[in-house]
Design a protein around this motif. Structure first.
Motif, mmCIF file in Angstrom:
data_model
loop_
_atom_site.group_PDB
_atom_site.id
_atom_site.type_symbol
_atom_site.label_atom_id
_atom_site.label_comp_id
_atom_site.label_asym_id
_atom_site.label_seq_id
_atom_site.Cartn_x
_atom_site.Cartn_y
_atom_site.Cartn_z
ATOM 1 N N ARG A 111 0.945 -1.319 -0.041
ATOM 2 C CA ARG A 111 0.095 -0.138 -0.115
ATOM 3 C C ARG A 111 0.984 1.297 0.028
ATOM 4 N NH1 ARG A 111 -5.040 -1.533 4.029
ATOM 5 N NH2 ARG A 111 -5.805 -3.162 2.359
ATOM 6 N N VAL A 112 0.512 2.029 -0.668
ATOM 7 C CA VAL A 112 1.405 3.585 -0.929
ATOM 8 C C VAL A 112 0.316 4.553 -0.575
ATOM 9 C CG1 VAL A 112 2.615 4.925 -2.541
ATOM 10 C CG2 VAL A 112 2.768 2.468 -2.766
ATOM 11 N N SER A 113 0.694 5.541 0.349
ATOM 12 C CA SER A 113 0.070 6.637 0.615
ATOM 13 C C SER A 113 0.729 7.712 0.067
ATOM 14 C CB SER A 113 -0.440 6.748 2.150
ATOM 15 O OG SER A 113 -1.406 7.754 2.444
ATOM 16 N N VAL A 114 0.291 8.860 -0.685
ATOM 17 C CA VAL A 114 0.802 10.034 -0.977
ATOM 18 C C VAL A 114 -0.105 11.414 -0.514
ATOM 19 C CG1 VAL A 114 1.451 11.190 -2.865
ATOM 20 C CG2 VAL A 114 1.784 8.829 -2.752
ATOM 21 N N ARG A 115 0.529 12.229 -0.164
ATOM 22 C CA ARG A 115 -0.051 13.698 0.266
ATOM 23 C C ARG A 115 0.698 14.655 -0.405
ATOM 24 N NH1 ARG A 115 -0.666 10.420 4.708
ATOM 25 N NH2 ARG A 115 -2.692 9.750 5.393
ATOM 26 N N ILE A 116 -0.011 15.803 -0.842
ATOM 27 C CA ILE A 116 0.633 16.968 -1.089
ATOM 28 C C ILE A 116 -0.008 17.970 -0.046
ATOM 29 C CG2 ILE A 116 0.872 18.920 -2.871
ATOM 30 C CD1 ILE A 116 0.291 16.736 -4.814
ATOM 31 N N ILE A 117 1.115 18.500 0.535
ATOM 32 C CA ILE A 117 0.771 19.274 1.821
ATOM 33 C C ILE A 117 1.380 20.811 1.596
ATOM 34 C CG2 ILE A 117 1.158 19.702 4.178
ATOM 35 C CD1 ILE A 117 1.610 16.611 4.348
ATOM 36 N N ASP A 118 0.706 21.768 1.509
ATOM 37 C CA ASP A 118 1.087 23.237 1.383
ATOM 38 C C ASP A 118 1.850 23.337 3.092
ATOM 39 O OD1 ASP A 118 1.165 25.811 1.995
ATOM 40 O OD2 ASP A 118 -0.512 26.196 0.737
ATOM 41 N N VAL A 119 3.186 23.560 2.808
ATOM 42 C CA VAL A 119 3.867 23.656 4.040
ATOM 43 C C VAL A 119 3.777 24.896 4.574
ATOM 44 C CG1 VAL A 119 5.648 22.127 2.889
ATOM 45 C CG2 VAL A 119 5.900 24.364 2.577
ATOM 46 N N GLU A 120 3.263 26.135 3.878
ATOM 47 C CA GLU A 120 3.118 27.151 4.590
ATOM 48 C C GLU A 120 1.741 27.106 5.833
ATOM 49 O OE1 GLU A 120 2.878 30.356 2.134
ATOM 50 O OE2 GLU A 120 5.129 30.217 1.291
ATOM 51 N N THR A 121 0.817 26.388 5.303
ATOM 52 C CA THR A 121 -0.365 26.441 6.198
ATOM 53 C C THR A 121 -0.599 24.969 6.672
ATOM 54 O OG1 THR A 121 -1.848 25.491 4.122
ATOM 55 C CG2 THR A 121 -1.610 28.044 4.516
ATOM 56 N N ILE B 65 -1.931 22.560 5.156
ATOM 57 C CA ILE B 65 -3.340 22.010 4.910
ATOM 58 C C ILE B 65 -3.114 20.924 3.582
ATOM 59 C CG2 ILE B 65 -5.181 22.511 3.315
ATOM 60 C CD1 ILE B 65 -5.251 25.349 4.501
ATOM 61 N N ILE B 66 -3.713 19.872 3.702
ATOM 62 C CA ILE B 66 -3.298 18.663 2.684
ATOM 63 C C ILE B 66 -3.946 19.017 1.391
ATOM 64 C CG2 ILE B 66 -3.848 16.150 2.086
ATOM 65 C CD1 ILE B 66 -3.504 15.515 5.265
ATOM 66 N N ARG B 67 -3.428 19.232 0.550
ATOM 67 C CA ARG B 67 -4.204 19.945 -0.789
ATOM 68 C C ARG B 67 -4.563 18.569 -1.807
ATOM 69 N NH1 ARG B 67 -5.609 24.428 -0.873
ATOM 70 N NH2 ARG B 67 -5.016 25.011 -2.762
ATOM 71 N N TRP B 68 -3.842 17.275 -1.436
ATOM 72 C CA TRP B 68 -4.478 16.241 -2.129
ATOM 73 C C TRP B 68 -3.856 15.021 -1.646
ATOM 74 C CZ3 TRP B 68 -1.700 12.454 -5.127
ATOM 75 C CH2 TRP B 68 -2.494 11.786 -6.031
ATOM 76 N N GLY B 69 -4.654 13.940 -1.741
ATOM 77 C CA GLY B 69 -4.135 12.916 -1.036
ATOM 78 C C GLY B 69 -4.814 11.467 -1.767
ATOM 79 N N GLU C 55 -1.285 8.755 -12.853
ATOM 80 C CA GLU C 55 -2.497 9.113 -13.578
ATOM 81 C C GLU C 55 -3.499 9.684 -12.791
ATOM 82 O OE1 GLU C 55 -2.805 4.971 -14.937
ATOM 83 O OE2 GLU C 55 -1.139 5.045 -16.446
ATOM 84 N N ASN C 56 -3.638 8.988 -11.636
ATOM 85 C CA ASN C 56 -4.913 9.591 -10.705
ATOM 86 C C ASN C 56 -4.672 11.100 -10.398
ATOM 87 O OD1 ASN C 56 -6.307 10.124 -7.868
ATOM 88 N ND2 ASN C 56 -7.005 8.392 -8.787
ATOM 89 N N PHE C 57 -3.710 11.557 -10.229
ATOM 90 C CA PHE C 57 -3.160 13.129 -9.831
ATOM 91 C C PHE C 57 -3.569 13.934 -10.983
ATOM 92 C CE2 PHE C 57 -0.472 16.705 -10.060
ATOM 93 C CZ PHE C 57 -0.978 17.292 -8.789
ATOM 94 N N TYR C 58 -3.236 13.454 -12.278
ATOM 95 C CA TYR C 58 -3.440 14.246 -13.252
ATOM 96 C C TYR C 58 -4.702 14.705 -13.441
ATOM 97 C CZ TYR C 58 -3.511 15.609 -18.542
ATOM 98 O OH TYR C 58 -3.578 16.389 -19.538
ATOM 99 N N VAL C 59 -5.862 13.630 -13.092
ATOM 100 C CA VAL C 59 -7.199 13.770 -13.489
ATOM 101 C C VAL C 59 -7.586 15.135 -12.180
ATOM 102 C CG1 VAL C 59 -9.516 12.853 -12.827
ATOM 103 C CG2 VAL C 59 -7.603 11.565 -14.206
ATOM 104 N N HIS C 60 -7.213 15.223 -11.289
ATOM 105 C CA HIS C 60 -7.393 16.032 -9.991
ATOM 106 C C HIS C 60 -6.678 16.861 -10.072
ATOM 107 C CE1 HIS C 60 -10.383 12.863 -8.595
ATOM 108 N NE2 HIS C 60 -9.417 12.183 -8.827
ATOM 109 N N GLU C 61 -5.488 17.269 -10.768
ATOM 110 C CA GLU C 61 -4.616 18.555 -10.700
ATOM 111 C C GLU C 61 -5.205 19.847 -10.789
ATOM 112 O OE1 GLU C 61 -1.574 19.577 -13.637
ATOM 113 O OE2 GLU C 61 -2.756 18.462 -14.991
#
Length: 67
Positions: A2-12, A14-18, A58-64
Protein backbone atom coordinates in the motif's frame (compact mmCIF):
# COMPACT_ATOMS: atom_id res chain seq x y z
CA UNK A 1 1.92 -3.10 -0.97
CA UNK A 2 0.00 0.00 0.00
CA UNK A 3 1.25 3.44 -0.92
CA UNK A 4 -0.04 6.65 0.59
CA UNK A 5 0.79 10.04 -0.94
CA UNK A 6 -0.14 13.50 0.26
CA UNK A 7 0.59 16.91 -1.18
CA UNK A 8 0.80 19.34 1.72
CA UNK A 9 0.99 23.10 1.62
CA UNK A 10 4.02 23.58 3.87
CA UNK A 11 3.07 27.15 4.77
CA UNK A 12 -0.42 26.31 6.03
CA UNK A 13 -0.15 22.58 6.75
CA UNK A 14 -3.27 21.95 4.67
CA UNK A 15 -3.39 18.68 2.76
CA UNK A 16 -4.13 19.74 -0.81
CA UNK A 17 -4.41 16.24 -2.28
CA UNK A 18 -4.05 12.70 -1.04
CA UNK A 19 -4.34 9.21 -2.38
CA UNK A 20 -3.79 5.73 -1.00
CA UNK A 21 -3.50 2.86 -3.43
CA UNK A 22 -2.97 -0.87 -3.13
CA UNK A 23 -0.38 -2.12 -5.59
CA UNK A 24 -0.16 -5.70 -6.78
CA UNK A 25 2.67 -6.99 -8.87
CA UNK A 26 1.31 -8.09 -12.27
CA UNK A 27 3.49 -11.22 -12.46
CA UNK A 28 1.99 -14.70 -12.49
CA UNK A 29 3.73 -16.86 -9.94
CA UNK A 30 3.73 -20.59 -10.62
CA UNK A 31 6.36 -21.38 -8.02
CA UNK A 32 6.26 -19.97 -4.52
CA UNK A 33 10.06 -20.12 -4.12
CA UNK A 34 10.64 -18.00 -7.24
CA UNK A 35 8.23 -15.39 -5.86
CA UNK A 36 9.81 -15.49 -2.40
CA UNK A 37 13.31 -15.06 -3.83
CA UNK A 38 12.17 -12.10 -5.94
CA UNK A 39 10.24 -10.33 -3.16
CA UNK A 40 13.38 -10.12 -1.05
CA UNK A 41 15.31 -8.09 -3.63
CA UNK A 42 15.83 -4.43 -4.38
CA UNK A 43 14.54 -5.17 -7.89
CA UNK A 44 11.12 -6.07 -6.46
CA UNK A 45 10.98 -2.87 -4.40
CA UNK A 46 11.96 -0.79 -7.44
CA UNK A 47 9.31 -2.51 -9.57
CA UNK A 48 6.61 -1.85 -6.96
CA UNK A 49 7.62 1.81 -6.64
CA UNK A 50 7.45 2.16 -10.41
CA UNK A 51 3.96 0.62 -10.58
CA UNK A 52 2.73 2.79 -7.68
CA UNK A 53 4.21 5.98 -9.14
CA UNK A 54 2.47 5.38 -12.47
CA UNK A 55 -0.91 4.80 -10.82
CA UNK A 56 -0.55 7.85 -8.57
CA UNK A 57 0.57 10.09 -11.44
CA UNK A 58 -2.41 9.00 -13.56
CA UNK A 59 -4.79 9.68 -10.68
CA UNK A 60 -3.21 13.03 -9.83
CA UNK A 61 -3.43 14.22 -13.45
CA UNK A 62 -7.23 13.88 -13.30
CA UNK A 63 -7.42 16.00 -10.11
CA UNK A 64 -4.59 18.50 -10.64
CA UNK A 65 -6.88 21.40 -11.61
CA UNK A 66 -8.58 21.19 -8.20
CA UNK A 67 -5.33 21.80 -6.32
Amino acid sequence: VRVSVRIIDVETGIIRWGKEIKVRHPGAWGRYQAYYDYVNTDEFVADMISIAAKEIAENFYVHEKKI
